[in-house]
Motif scaffolding. Structure first.
Motif, PDB file in Angstrom:
ATOM      1  N   ALA A   1      25.156  84.770  27.251  1.00 41.57           N
ATOM      2  CA  ALA A   1      24.426  85.050  25.962  1.00 41.57           C
ATOM      3  C   ALA A   1      25.341  85.067  24.949  1.00 41.57           C
ATOM      4  O   ALA A   1      26.313  85.891  24.615  1.00 41.57           O
ATOM      5  CB  ALA A   1      23.956  86.748  25.923  1.00 41.57           C
ATOM      6  N   LYS A   2      25.115  84.096  24.030  1.00 43.57           N
ATOM      7  CA  LYS A   2      25.918  83.999  22.694  1.00 43.57           C
ATOM      8  C   LYS A   2      25.269  84.810  21.547  1.00 43.57           C
ATOM      9  O   LYS A   2      24.396  84.355  20.909  1.00 43.57           O
ATOM     10  CB  LYS A   2      25.988  82.262  22.341  1.00 43.57           C
ATOM     11  CG  LYS A   2      26.055  81.294  23.564  1.00 43.57           C
ATOM     12  CD  LYS A   2      27.622  81.707  23.974  1.00 43.57           C
ATOM     13  CE  LYS A   2      28.041  80.770  25.148  1.00 43.57           C
ATOM     14  NZ  LYS A   2      29.200  81.055  25.707  1.00 43.57           N
ATOM     15  N   THR A   3      25.952  86.029  21.572  1.00 43.70           N
ATOM     16  CA  THR A   3      25.534  86.948  20.588  1.00 43.70           C
ATOM     17  C   THR A   3      26.635  87.843  20.231  1.00 43.70           C
ATOM     18  O   THR A   3      27.713  87.932  21.066  1.00 43.70           O
ATOM     19  CB  THR A   3      24.171  87.808  21.228  1.00 43.70           C
ATOM     20  OG1 THR A   3      23.980  88.653  20.012  1.00 43.70           O
ATOM     21  CG2 THR A   3      24.678  88.516  22.456  1.00 43.70           C
ATOM     22  N   SER A   4      26.390  88.292  19.027  1.00 45.11           N
ATOM     23  CA  SER A   4      27.474  89.424  18.597  1.00 45.11           C
ATOM     24  C   SER A   4      26.942  90.693  18.574  1.00 45.11           C
ATOM     25  O   SER A   4      27.730  91.713  18.220  1.00 45.11           O
ATOM     26  CB  SER A   4      27.574  89.382  16.905  1.00 45.11           C
ATOM     27  OG  SER A   4      26.461  89.243  16.211  1.00 45.11           O
ATOM     28  N   ARG A   5      25.614  90.969  19.369  1.00 44.60           N
ATOM     29  CA  ARG A   5      25.387  92.143  19.642  1.00 44.60           C
ATOM     30  C   ARG A   5      26.063  92.662  21.005  1.00 44.60           C
ATOM     31  O   ARG A   5      26.903  92.163  21.445  1.00 44.60           O
ATOM     32  CB  ARG A   5      23.853  92.263  20.082  1.00 44.60           C
ATOM     33  CG  ARG A   5      23.306  91.856  18.745  1.00 44.60           C
ATOM     34  CD  ARG A   5      21.499  91.508  19.064  1.00 44.60           C
ATOM     35  NE  ARG A   5      20.904  92.892  19.251  1.00 44.60           N
ATOM     36  CZ  ARG A   5      19.734  93.308  19.574  1.00 44.60           C
ATOM     37  NH1 ARG A   5      18.946  92.001  19.746  1.00 44.60           N
ATOM     38  NH2 ARG A   5      19.301  94.424  19.841  1.00 44.60           N
ATOM     39  N   SER A   6      26.252  94.186  21.129  1.00 45.17           N
ATOM     40  CA  SER A   6      26.973  94.880  22.166  1.00 45.17           C
ATOM     41  C   SER A   6      26.376  94.860  23.488  1.00 45.17           C
ATOM     42  O   SER A   6      26.903  95.205  24.539  1.00 45.17           O
ATOM     43  CB  SER A   6      27.185  96.301  21.670  1.00 45.17           C
ATOM     44  OG  SER A   6      25.858  97.107  21.432  1.00 45.17           O
ATOM     45  N   TYR A   7      24.995  94.532  23.788  1.00 46.39           N
ATOM     46  CA  TYR A   7      24.418  94.632  25.136  1.00 46.39           C
ATOM     47  C   TYR A   7      25.227  93.731  26.240  1.00 46.39           C
ATOM     48  O   TYR A   7      25.096  94.276  27.320  1.00 46.39           O
ATOM     49  CB  TYR A   7      23.010  94.246  24.874  1.00 46.39           C
ATOM     50  CG  TYR A   7      22.522  92.874  24.932  1.00 46.39           C
ATOM     51  CD1 TYR A   7      22.581  92.311  26.070  1.00 46.39           C
ATOM     52  CD2 TYR A   7      22.127  92.245  23.879  1.00 46.39           C
ATOM     53  CE1 TYR A   7      22.276  90.761  25.917  1.00 46.39           C
ATOM     54  CE2 TYR A   7      21.895  90.952  23.572  1.00 46.39           C
ATOM     55  CZ  TYR A   7      21.850  90.230  25.020  1.00 46.39           C
ATOM     56  OH  TYR A   7      21.494  88.803  24.796  1.00 46.39           O
ATOM     57  N   PRO A   8      25.916  92.908  25.891  1.00 43.25           N
ATOM     58  CA  PRO A   8      26.439  92.127  26.985  1.00 43.25           C
ATOM     59  C   PRO A   8      27.609  92.826  27.600  1.00 43.25           C
ATOM     60  O   PRO A   8      27.993  92.610  28.638  1.00 43.25           O
ATOM     61  CB  PRO A   8      27.020  90.930  26.266  1.00 43.25           C
ATOM     62  CG  PRO A   8      26.188  90.497  25.246  1.00 43.25           C
ATOM     63  CD  PRO A   8      25.841  92.008  24.937  1.00 43.25           C
ATOM     64  N   TRP A   9      28.091  93.686  26.844  1.00 40.70           N
ATOM     65  CA  TRP A   9      29.309  94.649  27.540  1.00 40.70           C
ATOM     66  C   TRP A   9      28.720  95.934  27.714  1.00 40.70           C
ATOM     67  O   TRP A   9      29.261  96.610  28.519  1.00 40.70           O
ATOM     68  CB  TRP A   9      30.368  94.688  26.739  1.00 40.70           C
ATOM     69  CG  TRP A   9      30.179  95.038  25.306  1.00 40.70           C
ATOM     70  CD1 TRP A   9      30.317  94.047  24.099  1.00 40.70           C
ATOM     71  CD2 TRP A   9      30.654  96.241  24.744  1.00 40.70           C
ATOM     72  NE1 TRP A   9      30.181  94.980  23.102  1.00 40.70           N
ATOM     73  CE2 TRP A   9      30.267  96.359  23.276  1.00 40.70           C
ATOM     74  CE3 TRP A   9      30.519  97.499  25.132  1.00 40.70           C
ATOM     75  CZ2 TRP A   9      30.388  97.217  22.539  1.00 40.70           C
ATOM     76  CZ3 TRP A   9      30.609  98.626  24.382  1.00 40.70           C
ATOM     77  CH2 TRP A   9      30.386  98.596  22.942  1.00 40.70           C
ATOM     78  N   ARG A  10      27.745  96.542  26.918  1.00 42.57           N
ATOM     79  CA  ARG A  10      27.148  97.949  27.221  1.00 42.57           C
ATOM     80  C   ARG A  10      26.263  98.052  28.636  1.00 42.57           C
ATOM     81  O   ARG A  10      26.619  98.882  29.354  1.00 42.57           O
ATOM     82  CB  ARG A  10      26.255  98.520  25.957  1.00 42.57           C
ATOM     83  CG  ARG A  10      27.011  98.507  24.872  1.00 42.57           C
ATOM     84  CD  ARG A  10      26.164  99.690  24.081  1.00 42.57           C
ATOM     85  NE  ARG A  10      27.109  99.608  22.854  1.00 42.57           N
ATOM     86  CZ  ARG A  10      28.081 100.715  22.229  1.00 42.57           C
ATOM     87  NH1 ARG A  10      28.252 101.563  23.353  1.00 42.57           N
ATOM     88  NH2 ARG A  10      28.593 100.797  21.299  1.00 42.57           N
ATOM     89  N   LEU A  11      25.773  96.789  28.939  1.00 38.80           N
ATOM     90  CA  LEU A  11      25.000  96.828  30.034  1.00 38.80           C
ATOM     91  C   LEU A  11      25.878  96.975  31.269  1.00 38.80           C
ATOM     92  O   LEU A  11      25.533  97.726  32.117  1.00 38.80           O
ATOM     93  CB  LEU A  11      23.977  95.530  30.189  1.00 38.80           C
ATOM     94  CG  LEU A  11      23.066  95.361  31.314  1.00 38.80           C
ATOM     95  CD1 LEU A  11      22.029  96.901  31.160  1.00 38.80           C
ATOM     96  CD2 LEU A  11      22.192  94.330  31.232  1.00 38.80           C
ATOM     97  N   PRO A  12      26.873  96.281  31.511  1.00 35.67           N
ATOM     98  CA  PRO A  12      27.723  96.210  32.719  1.00 35.67           C
ATOM     99  C   PRO A  12      28.272  97.845  32.810  1.00 35.67           C
ATOM    100  O   PRO A  12      28.430  98.250  33.967  1.00 35.67           O
ATOM    101  CB  PRO A  12      28.689  95.272  32.501  1.00 35.67           C
ATOM    102  CG  PRO A  12      28.200  94.219  31.559  1.00 35.67           C
ATOM    103  CD  PRO A  12      27.228  94.862  30.902  1.00 35.67           C
ATOM    104  N   LEU A  13      28.797  98.452  31.637  1.00 38.20           N
ATOM    105  CA  LEU A  13      29.296  99.763  31.614  1.00 38.20           C
ATOM    106  C   LEU A  13      28.112 100.623  31.886  1.00 38.20           C
ATOM    107  O   LEU A  13      28.505 101.796  32.638  1.00 38.20           O
ATOM    108  CB  LEU A  13      29.850  99.988  30.127  1.00 38.20           C
ATOM    109  CG  LEU A  13      31.259  99.292  29.769  1.00 38.20           C
ATOM    110  CD1 LEU A  13      31.289  99.788  28.371  1.00 38.20           C
ATOM    111  CD2 LEU A  13      32.020  99.709  30.677  1.00 38.20           C
ATOM    112  N   ALA A  14      26.861 100.462  31.741  1.00 37.56           N
ATOM    113  CA  ALA A  14      25.888 101.391  32.017  1.00 37.56           C
ATOM    114  C   ALA A  14      25.307 101.360  33.482  1.00 37.56           C
ATOM    115  O   ALA A  14      25.148 102.382  34.160  1.00 37.56           O
ATOM    116  CB  ALA A  14      24.567 101.122  31.278  1.00 37.56           C
TER     117      ALA A  14
END
Length: 546
Positions: A221-234
């Motif tokens: 996911a080539k994005t600057s948004r935070s979901y690529p790292w917030r989702l694994p934490l959640a």
């Protein structure tokens, strides 16, 4: 309907003690029966092993399916710990995650270690929670902390919130990691205890598999948004949510009830889940009889800060020594792969970061498959033989890995061989040590010290883990590949320690294992066995004693 009401309906005014007496008479009568000899086998001096021969069971009968569902809730405790095994390490390579929280070389070590610090802090109350309120409440209590920690770290906007969440998550994880294996080993049917309890630690990989593959998928996911790292934490909170939903639907362990003087409730659970509803089940009634003989009503488990039960006698110190060995030999088996795997991969021609993520992601499925395969041999080979074989194989693998590390410069084939033997090592380790890390300590600890003993083991695991995380980088920088020789020697030394000091627990009920430690020579006592003729009705007759 409780057991006494059931008895009154079926047998007039029969009581729990009367039914136990009737079952014992039936047990003695069957022992004396005669029938055609169907074969010979070796067995220990164990009343439970004899009872299991006489009471034939089907592994997929209805009562066992219910039991497996209860055990599965306990397995979720292992998955809770498994999620953090790879999540933070993978996210540390995510630029958006590192930049958002301002993680740098000065604070990265503390951010990673704060979870372990939470583990260590939680270890001092983890056992007491399960002793005082029961194994179920221990699982629920720890899961509440895990959910709070997950919310804080996944929604965090500052580094302080992230670290606070990781501390609370680690604090709760060690509580469920203490209550979970205690619940599983105490609920398991005696014949299948090795497989059921060994499977607990194998489920650690279910958490790591989900987290590593989720991170691998989100890496595209080539994005600057935070979901690529917030989702694994959640997602780390998923097992804890499931535990809080289902823990109220499962029974407390019969051994905990006996420890509280509530024998009737203990027998009710044993009859329902181990006796298939038969109030005269030989196995269920013998289990209760042995529990009442061994479990102390005024043991150290009743006192919040009383840890003397782990050290106040020769038998207690022996058990604690074995638990310590499992922790340290299980953790110091190999230096963290992050220090030499990237170099080996690069030498072998693997330069893509996504390919490295893929290689990291397939480690956990391979280890889980190996651990599940190893469960099949837990009862066949016994604990000692399985652990010794695994440790010897691990030492041999580290020899190859060390040789490849020393000679891989400009030699792609050597680097590739080193990568391959890393996976061989992981397979050999997971085959025995993964299931044994939950099974063996749970077996050798007495009931009254089981929860605190498992909390102590988690403390030792974290201490060894910290040592194995922070010492190797410094040592490798100074001695290069020569530092790996220490692990060759350590794994080989483990074989010797297991041979000389580890008792064999195969073929005995939990309460029967306790008698082994009363002997002056526990290892020798645990290896005693006799050859018997097995009759068609399951009864046995001694042939000779070796």
């Amino acid at each position: 309907m409780d057991v006494n009401q059931f008895d009154a309906a079926q047998n007039g005014s029969a009581t729990v003690d009367q039914r136990m007496t009737d079952a014992k008479l039936k047990y003695n009568h069957v022992e004396e029966s005669h029938g055609e000899t169907v074969g010979e086998r070796g067995m220990h001096e164990s009343r439970m092993e004899s009872a299991l021969l006489q009471e034939t069971v089907r592994p997929f009968r209805k009562s066992f399916l219910k039991l497996y569902a209860c055990i599965l809730v306990g397995y979720l405790c292992s998955a809770t710990n498994g999620f953090d095994g790879n999540t933070f390490g993978g996210l540390s390579a995510e630029t958006t995650f590192v930049n958002f929280f301002g993680i740098n070389a000065n604070n990265q070590g503390l951010v990673a270690a704060i979870y372990v610090i939470g583990n260590i802090a939680g270890s001092f109350i983890a056992g007491q929670c399960s002793d005082r309120y029961g194994r179920r409440i221990g699982m629920a209590f720890g899961s509440m902390f895990c959910i709070i920690g997950t919310i804080l770290q996944a929604a965090g906007q500052t580094l302080g919130t992230l670290m606070g969440g990781r501390f609370i998550l680690g604090f709760g994880a060690v509580i469920v990691q203490t209550a979970g294996p205690a619940y599983v080993v105490e609920m398991a049917y005696p014949k299948y205890r090795g497989v059921m309890t060994g499977g607990f630690q194998a489920c650690f990989f279910s958490g790591t598999i989900i987290s590593t593959w989720l991170e691998y998928g989100l890496s595209y996911a080539k994005t600057s948004r935070s979901y690529p790292w917030r989702l694994p934490l959640a997602v780390q909170g998923l097992p804890s949510v499931l535990i809080l939903i289902f823990v109220w639907m499962i029974p407390e362990t019969p051994r905990w009830y006996v420890g509280q003087g509530r024998d009737a409730q203990a027998l009710e659970i044993l009859i329902k889940y181990h006796g298939d509803g038969n109030p005269y089940s030989l196995v269920a009634n013998l289990e209760l009889e042995e529990m009442k003989e061994v479990i102390e009503l005024e043991g150290s488990d009743k006192s919040w800060w009383d840890f003397r039960g782990l050290f106040n006698s020769r038998q207690a110190r022996y058990r604690t020594f074995l638990v310590t060995c499992i922790a340290w030999f299980g953790q110091l088996d190999l230096p963290p792969t992050s220090y030499y795997f990237p170099l080996m991969a690069k030498t072998a021609g693997i330069t893509s970061s996504q390919t490295e993520l893929l290689l990291n992601a397939i480690q956990t499925p391979i280890m889980m498959i190996s651990a599940l395969c190893g469960l099949r041999f837990v009862e066949r080979l016994g604990r000692r033989k399985l652990l010794m074989s695994s440790s010897a194989g691990m030492s041999a693998c580290v020899i190859v890995i060390t040789a490849c590390t020393a000679n891989q410069l400009n030699k792609p084939a050597v680097g590739g061989t080193g990568v391959a033997f890393l996976y061989v090592f992981l397979v050999v380790f997971a085959f025995a040590w993964t299931p044994m890390q939950s099974l063996y300590p749970s077996e050798v600890l007495a009931f009254n010290t089981r929860a605190k003993g498992l909390a102590y083991m988690n403390l030792m695991v974290n201490a060894a883990g910290v040592l194995n995380t922070y010492v190797p980088p410094v040592a490798i920088a100074r001695t290069n590949w020569r530092f790996y020789i220490l692990y060759i020697v350590w794994d080989a030394f483990g074989v010797l320690v297991i041979y000389l000091t580890f008792v064999e627990t195969k073929g005995r009920n939990l309460e029967e294992i306790e008698y082994i430690f009363d002997s002056k020579h526990p290892v020798k006592e645990s290896l005693k066995w006799k050859r018997v003729e097995v009759k068609a009705d399951g009864t046995t007759k001694d042939v000779d004693v070796s």
